[in-house]
Design a protein around this motif. Sequence first.
Motif, PDB file in Angstrom:
ATOM      1  N   SER A 263       8.224   7.465  -4.218  1.00  0.00           N
ATOM      2  CA  SER A 263       6.901   7.531  -4.841  1.00  0.00           C
ATOM      3  C   SER A 263       6.537   8.972  -5.165  1.00  0.00           C
ATOM      4  O   SER A 263       7.172   9.928  -4.693  1.00  0.00           O
ATOM      5  CB  SER A 263       5.848   6.926  -3.908  1.00  0.00           C
ATOM      6  N   LYS A 267       7.349   9.122  -0.623  1.00  0.00           N
ATOM      7  CA  LYS A 267       7.725   8.025   0.257  1.00  0.00           C
ATOM      8  C   LYS A 267       8.896   7.248  -0.331  1.00  0.00           C
ATOM      9  O   LYS A 267       8.901   6.945  -1.526  1.00  0.00           O
ATOM     10  CB  LYS A 267       6.542   7.083   0.489  1.00  0.00           C
ATOM     11  N   HIS A 269      10.828   3.991  -0.919  1.00  0.00           N
ATOM     12  CA  HIS A 269      10.618   2.541  -0.973  1.00  0.00           C
ATOM     13  C   HIS A 269      11.967   1.891  -1.234  1.00  0.00           C
ATOM     14  O   HIS A 269      12.612   2.166  -2.241  1.00  0.00           O
ATOM     15  CB  HIS A 269       9.635   2.172  -2.084  1.00  0.00           C
ATOM     16  N   TYR A 270      12.394   1.042  -0.326  1.00  0.00           N
ATOM     17  CA  TYR A 270      13.689   0.375  -0.498  1.00  0.00           C
ATOM     18  C   TYR A 270      13.590  -0.830  -1.415  1.00  0.00           C
ATOM     19  O   TYR A 270      14.595  -1.416  -1.805  1.00  0.00           O
ATOM     20  CB  TYR A 270      14.283  -0.018   0.859  1.00  0.00           C
ATOM     21  N   SER A 276       6.842  -1.929   3.480  1.00  0.00           N
ATOM     22  CA  SER A 276       6.676  -0.638   4.138  1.00  0.00           C
ATOM     23  C   SER A 276       7.407   0.435   3.346  1.00  0.00           C
ATOM     24  O   SER A 276       8.170   0.138   2.421  1.00  0.00           O
ATOM     25  CB  SER A 276       7.215  -0.691   5.575  1.00  0.00           C
ATOM     26  N   ALA A 277       7.165   1.694   3.715  1.00  0.00           N
ATOM     27  CA  ALA A 277       7.827   2.825   3.071  1.00  0.00           C
ATOM     28  C   ALA A 277       8.062   3.907   4.116  1.00  0.00           C
ATOM     29  O   ALA A 277       7.349   3.980   5.120  1.00  0.00           O
ATOM     30  CB  ALA A 277       6.976   3.358   1.920  1.00  0.00           C
ATOM     31  N   LYS A 304      16.385  -2.338   4.783  1.00  0.00           N
ATOM     32  CA  LYS A 304      16.175  -2.959   3.472  1.00  0.00           C
ATOM     33  C   LYS A 304      16.494  -4.458   3.558  1.00  0.00           C
ATOM     34  O   LYS A 304      17.585  -4.831   3.993  1.00  0.00           O
ATOM     35  CB  LYS A 304      17.061  -2.301   2.413  1.00  0.00           C
ATOM     36  N   ILE A 318       2.552  -2.956  -2.710  1.00  0.00           N
ATOM     37  CA  ILE A 318       2.254  -2.458  -4.050  1.00  0.00           C
ATOM     38  C   ILE A 318       0.950  -3.075  -4.582  1.00  0.00           C
ATOM     39  O   ILE A 318       0.783  -4.287  -4.589  1.00  0.00           O
ATOM     40  CB  ILE A 318       3.425  -2.738  -5.022  1.00  0.00           C
ATOM     41  N   ILE A 324       4.234   3.036  -7.421  1.00  0.00           N
ATOM     42  CA  ILE A 324       5.536   3.648  -7.153  1.00  0.00           C
ATOM     43  C   ILE A 324       6.462   3.584  -8.353  1.00  0.00           C
ATOM     44  O   ILE A 324       7.682   3.658  -8.227  1.00  0.00           O
ATOM     45  CB  ILE A 324       6.238   3.034  -5.927  1.00  0.00           C
TER      46      ILE A 324
END
Length: 326
Positions: A263, A267, A269-270, A276-277, A304, A318, A324
């Motif tokens: 992001s 962060k 992000h998977y 979560s991140a 992940k 999101i 993101i």
Amino acid sequence: MQQQLVDNYQRRFQYLRLSLTELCNFRCQYCLPDGYKANKAHQFLTLNEISHIADAFSELGVKKIRLTGGEPTLRRDFTEIIALLARYPNINEIAVTTNGSRLESRILEWKNAGLTALNVSVDSFSPLQFAKITGEDKLHQVINGIDKALEVGMKKVKINTVLMKSLNDDLNHYLPWITDRNIDLRFIELMETGEGSAYFNRYHVSGSKIEQQLIEQGWQLMIKDQLAGPAKVYQHDDYQGRIGLIMPYSKNFCQSCNRLRISSTGKLHYCLFGDSAISLRDLLQQADQKEQLKTRVLDSLQIKPETHFLHQHNAGIIQNLSFIGG
């Protein structure tokens, strides 16, 4: 031996989507219908932090970086960011996803800095419909920018259209535009977000509708490139351009996942729709933190999940697609 980004399901990640800002100058109905509301608490990634990201991820096997937003080209240092990424020999593709508002005047500058691929969001080729969807009467300006990109020799040019029921789901509206243009035109299924459930319920339509029409008209499915995204791409002898379909609600969509996301606030992000991140920002300050950064990325990849949960109307954390970088 070089460390590789591989998760528990043996998916290999060579593609990073890097968001540069949440700011956007369009008001797309499915993303930011009321426009971007500035969050003063958000400090977007600096050039120095982006350099540390590129350094670490290139050593972890990332070969492609796509710059996203919001609208990434609103960054004053956007050209500098491209040039920075171009210094890393392992990164052989530098792409951007943009609304095209600055394309005509700046594409040559970006290409010369090292940009190799371009995705432009065009949700309709009807000026009235385009203005209705995006909140901006700028279709002519965006189209001029796309043609300028082709004129200056950009080899990889794609158009992204978010597919919406009764607004832009008529395939025949698009085919004339790719008859003589060497462009991938990609239909992306509308995805549900935390702020967009009502819009999703009203306008979502499956990409299989377009796919069936393509098959009936003799289009042929192409073999996917290793660094390509999730699109199923079709070609036809009568057209220079191709049609791509991104269908996140289709069966086994996540099996071919090959990208991670960072992001604009640092962060990891998977998944676009993960719950979560992982913050990386504390390890983006000094060059000597690189090994710690790589270790955190590799460790976090083990959480992940195998798939998203969009079918359960779970969009994770999101809230909108500018959050993101879509």
